[in-house]
Design an enzyme around this catalytic site. Sequence first.
Site, short mmCIF file in Angstrom:
data_model
loop_
_atom_site.label_atom_id
_atom_site.label_comp_id
_atom_site.label_asym_id
_atom_site.label_seq_id
_atom_site.Cartn_x
_atom_site.Cartn_y
_atom_site.Cartn_z
N ASP A 34 0.92 -1.18 -0.02
CA ASP A 34 0.07 0.05 -0.01
C ASP A 34 0.93 1.09 -0.01
OD1 ASP A 34 -1.70 2.25 1.10
OD2 ASP A 34 -3.28 0.56 0.95
N GLN A 95 -13.89 3.59 0.46
CA GLN A 95 -13.36 2.99 -0.82
C GLN A 95 -12.85 4.10 -1.96
OE1 GLN A 95 -15.70 -0.01 -2.72
NE2 GLN A 95 -14.20 -0.68 -3.97
N HIS A 101 -10.51 -5.02 -3.04
CA HIS A 101 -9.18 -5.14 -2.69
C HIS A 101 -9.22 -5.48 -0.96
CE1 HIS A 101 -9.66 -0.95 -2.60
NE2 HIS A 101 -9.07 -0.89 -1.73
N HIS A 103 -7.23 -5.29 2.08
CA HIS A 103 -5.95 -4.53 2.96
C HIS A 103 -5.56 -5.49 3.87
CE1 HIS A 103 -6.49 -0.24 1.97
NE2 HIS A 103 -7.89 -0.59 1.70
#
Length: 115
Positions: A34, A95, A101, A103
């Site tokens: 990330d 989002q 996705h 995390h």
Amino acid sequence: MAGMAKDCLFCSIVAGEVPATTVYQNADVVAFDDLNPQAPTHVLVVPRKHVPDLAELGTDPHTSAALTAGIRATAEHLGLADFRTVFNTGAGAQQTVFHVHAHVLAGREFSWPPG
């Protein structure tokens, strides 16, 4: 780019058009660091197929199972015994990229309830 969205950042990462630090990948998923980490380990696990969010993912059993297996494989690859997995669905839930996705966060103590 079958199964991908033209203007999706994560589809561009999956396609190799946008650079990312990939930490794991297989035929169904790509996991990458990330850019704004919230823990010492903070990776995003995305399916190669474009699905906008978790609610929509529920209509696709193959991709849903592949993403879950990809989360597990990523955690194993990173040597994570304990980790938190977070999905944000919709702009009101923060989002910001509308490609489902997960995390995967680890490496620090987490509190409950989350913020």
